[in-house]
Enzyme design. Structure first.
Site, mmCIF file in Angstrom:
data_model
loop_
_atom_site.group_PDB
_atom_site.id
_atom_site.type_symbol
_atom_site.label_atom_id
_atom_site.label_comp_id
_atom_site.label_asym_id
_atom_site.label_seq_id
_atom_site.Cartn_x
_atom_site.Cartn_y
_atom_site.Cartn_z
ATOM 1 N N ARG A 23 -5.488 -4.910 10.641
ATOM 2 C CA ARG A 23 -6.845 -5.471 10.554
ATOM 3 C C ARG A 23 -6.876 -6.904 10.008
ATOM 4 O O ARG A 23 -7.909 -7.557 10.028
ATOM 5 C CB ARG A 23 -7.727 -4.541 9.701
ATOM 6 N N ASP A 113 -0.052 -3.528 -1.057
ATOM 7 C CA ASP A 113 -1.288 -4.296 -0.832
ATOM 8 C C ASP A 113 -2.329 -4.078 -1.929
ATOM 9 O O ASP A 113 -3.522 -4.090 -1.670
ATOM 10 C CB ASP A 113 -1.876 -3.950 0.543
HETATM 11 C C1 UD1 Z 1 -2.720 5.232 1.458
HETATM 12 C C2 UD1 Z 1 -2.823 6.659 0.916
HETATM 13 C C3 UD1 Z 1 -4.254 6.905 0.466
HETATM 14 C C4 UD1 Z 1 -4.665 5.872 -0.564
HETATM 15 C C5 UD1 Z 1 -4.459 4.467 -0.022
HETATM 16 C C6 UD1 Z 1 -4.681 3.471 -1.105
HETATM 17 C C7 UD1 Z 1 -1.193 7.921 2.207
HETATM 18 C C8 UD1 Z 1 -0.990 8.935 3.260
HETATM 19 N N1 UD1 Z 1 -2.455 7.567 1.931
HETATM 20 O O1 UD1 Z 1 -3.538 5.195 2.610
HETATM 21 O O2 UD1 Z 1 -4.392 8.208 -0.071
HETATM 22 O O3 UD1 Z 1 -6.022 6.070 -0.929
HETATM 23 O O4 UD1 Z 1 -3.112 4.303 0.458
HETATM 24 O O5 UD1 Z 1 -4.645 2.166 -0.587
HETATM 25 O O6 UD1 Z 1 -0.230 7.490 1.611
HETATM 26 N N2 UD1 Z 1 3.629 1.854 4.712
HETATM 27 C C9 UD1 Z 1 4.980 1.829 4.995
HETATM 28 N N3 UD1 Z 1 5.476 2.625 5.959
HETATM 29 C C10 UD1 Z 1 4.702 3.497 6.659
HETATM 30 C C11 UD1 Z 1 3.313 3.530 6.346
HETATM 31 C C12 UD1 Z 1 2.801 2.705 5.372
HETATM 32 O O7 UD1 Z 1 5.736 1.058 4.398
HETATM 33 O O8 UD1 Z 1 5.232 4.199 7.511
HETATM 34 C C13 UD1 Z 1 3.109 0.977 3.666
HETATM 35 C C14 UD1 Z 1 2.066 0.002 4.167
HETATM 36 O O9 UD1 Z 1 2.671 -1.197 4.562
HETATM 37 C C15 UD1 Z 1 1.175 -0.173 2.928
HETATM 38 C C16 UD1 Z 1 1.303 1.148 2.210
HETATM 39 O O10 UD1 Z 1 2.454 1.774 2.719
HETATM 40 O O11 UD1 Z 1 1.672 -1.182 2.068
HETATM 41 C C17 UD1 Z 1 0.079 2.042 2.450
HETATM 42 O O12 UD1 Z 1 -0.036 2.299 3.825
HETATM 43 P P1 UD1 Z 1 -1.437 2.347 4.534
HETATM 44 O O13 UD1 Z 1 -1.242 2.653 5.945
HETATM 45 O O14 UD1 Z 1 -2.237 1.164 4.179
HETATM 46 O O15 UD1 Z 1 -2.046 3.659 3.827
HETATM 47 P P2 UD1 Z 1 -3.563 3.983 3.690
HETATM 48 O O16 UD1 Z 1 -4.055 4.542 4.955
HETATM 49 O O17 UD1 Z 1 -4.281 2.853 3.126
HETATM 50 CA CA CA Z 2 -4.123 0.670 2.908
#
Ligand code: UD1
Ligand code: CA
Length: 500
Positions: A23, A113
């Site tokens: 986004r 983040d």
């Molecule tokens: C996640 C949490 C959610 C929380 C939120 C807070 C999970 C399933 N959910 O959701 O409960 O409220 O963060 O901001 O964890 N990332 C990786 N590899 C992946 C997926 C994500 O490195 O395969 C990293 C992303 O770059 C990011 C972080 O993990 O820095 C969080 O991932 P994101 O997809 O933003 O999770 P949310 O949906 O926000």
């Molecule tokens: Ca997030």
């Protein structure tokens, strides 16, 4: 090899930074976007520093080469671990732990983040986790708008039952306003065992790190919730609107801290100070100013309004008005501006002056030296108390190479001079206004290169008849005739004629 007693408990930090951040709609990965002097990732790593971990792992994936290069610059001890496909936060942590098979103790996991997180909060989370001997502890926050975030579902006794993602949540769970900040502490053995049991049975078909909590709680492993003292710290960043909001919040936090430390900030809403800047008590920052990078401002110095300082040192008592400066050192009680442009290598000694519409680069001004108006000073050393007249140009570039100019102590360079480098004007020497100086001017000499002046009598009336100029000349001639005064002496010695 000397044997090293391992710290108890051992700690490992894992930062999740493999996602793209769709986004943001950016070629730059989200976590590399800047926020007041650090990237989002840089802020998170700084906060994580309070965990005093033996090792820090950063899970990289999207544009991993950019993230790794950034890590080399800001946290060379951090180890990047590649998660080639983003199969969820649980999968990401699993990849990270595979890289540290010997690790023991506590694992602190942080989303990449969440840049407003304070180091103190990470330390408190770890403390609560370790002193409570939990299998896992989540940082939670009460928020007004929980949209998009994982919800903390508590059991009848108020303990944590599980964490549910919004997209997998019932209407009832969605009404919960206590959210998962994406910051956790785990016992590594509990974490490893729970990660091996994660399913992808959810709306996104991903391995959710958050499911570790439900698994551990169901298995009777104690899990804890640590509620953040200030929910603002847990704010994530998903798009540029949120990034701008975070920036304003961090600006206010930084400005408040400096004001409480004795710095005057006249208009905090328009003053942007990077977290890397240092200010002294009784410094004053006026409206609409930006202090960036490795900038510092000394006691009693005044900066602004409308000033941008990048990697610039302002010593005590200096005044820097309406200026753009990068890589400069401004000495004690020096004055700069308005409308000055200081570039890298500019060094102003005590009480030196750089005035309006002056650009400097790799230029040293001695104590009390002055370049008051409309000049370019590049690749030069100017001695103490020297005065450089208005419109002087240090011609440092011959089209191929840059050359140096030296102006001695208390030398006086007349207005509209070109000093053609390499050249030296000696101590106490004068340069006549309008000169193009290509040869050294020895100490105490006057250097002058301009042609003798010639006045052509009656020229305007003859060549520009009927103009306002001719009319003015006629009136002056008539008046002069009436006063019977002399006209048109030609000066033999042009004199220095500098502006002050
Ligand atoms: C996640 C949490 C959610 C929380 C939120 C807070 C999970 C399933 N959910 O959701 O409960 O409220 O963060 O901001 O964890 N990332 C990786 N590899 C992946 C997926 C994500 O490195 O395969 C990293 C992303 O770059 C990011 C972080 O993990 O820095 C969080 O991932 P994101 O997809 O933003 O999770 P949310 O949906 O926000
Ligand atoms: Ca997030």
């Amino acid at each position: 090899m000397e044997s090293r007693v391992s710290q108890t408990p051992g700690r490992t930090v894992v930062v999740l930074a493999a996602g793209e951040g769709k986004r943001m709609k950016s070629a730059t990965p989200k976590i590399l976007h800047p926020l007041l002097g650090r990237t989002l990732l840089g802020h998170v790593l700084t906060a994580a520093g309070s965990a005093r971990a033996e090792q820090t792992i950063v899970v990289v994936g999207h544009r991993a080469e950019l993230v790794e290069a950034h890590l080399v610059a800001i946290a060379p001890a951090a180890v990047p671990v590649l998660q080639a496909q983003q199969k969820g936060t649980g999968h990401a942590v699993r990849m990270a732990l595979e890289a540290v098979p010997e690790a023991t103790g506590t694992v602190v996991v942080l989303n990449g983040d969440v840049p407003l997180l304070r180091p103190e909060t990470v330390a408190s989370l770890v403390e609560a986790h370790e002193s409570g001997a939990h299998g896992a502890t989540v940082l939670a926050a009460e928020v007004d708008d929980p949209t998009g975030l994982g919800r903390i579902v508590r059991d009848a006794g108020g303990g944590l039952e599980r964490i549910v993602e919004e997209r997998d949540a019932s209407a009832e769970v969605r009404r919960i306003s206590e959210i998962n900040a994406g910051i956790y502490a785990f016992d590594i053995a509990s974490l490893r065992s729970a990660l091996s049991k994660l399913s992808t049975d959810n709306d996104q078909g991903e391995e959710y790190l958050t499911d570790v909590f439900g698994l551990l709680a169901a298995g009777g492993d104690p899990v804890g919730v640590f509620v953040a003292p200030d929910a603002v710290e847990t704010l994530g960043c998903n798009d540029r609107v949120e990034l701008a909001r975070l920036r304003a919040l961090l600006r206010d936090r930084v400005n408040e801290a400096w004001m409480r430390a004795g710095v005057s900030i006249l208009d905090p809403a328009t003053t942007w100070i990077d977290v890397t800047v240092t200010l002294s008590p009784d410094a004053q920052i006026d409206q609409n100013s930006q202090l960036l990078g490795a900038t510092s401002v000394g006691a009693g110095a005044v900066v602004g309004p409308d000033t941008t300082l990048i990697d610039t040192t302002v010593a005590e008592g200096a005044v820097v008005l309406r200026t753009h400066s990068i890589g400069a050192e401004i000495g004690p009680d020096a004055t700069v501006g308005p409308f000055s442009f200081l570039r890298p290598g500019t060094r102003l000694a005590r009480k030196a002056k750089v005035g309006g519409f002056v650009e400097t680069k790799n230029a040293e001004l001695g104590e009390g030296a002055k370049v008051p108006h409309l000049s370019y000073v590049g690749d030069a050393a100017i001695g103490a108390k020297a005065n450089i007249g208005a419109g002087t140009i240090f011609a440092n570039y011959d089209g191929v190479n840059k050359h140096f100019t030296t102006v001695g102590d208390a030398a006086f360079v007349g207005s509209d001079t070109v000093l053609i480098a390499p050249v030296e004007v000696g101590p106490g020497a004068y340069v006549a206004a309008g000169s193009a100086i290509q040869k050294d001017v020895p100490a105490g000499n006057l250097g002058v290169t301009r042609a003798a002046q010639r006045n052509v009598e009656g020229w305007t009336q003859r060549r520009r008849p009927g103009t306002v100029s001719a009319a003015a000349a006629e009136r002056a001639a008539a008046a002069a005739e009436r006063a019977a005064s002399r006209t048109g002496d030609i000066a033999a010695d042009p004199g220095p004629d500098g502006a002050s």
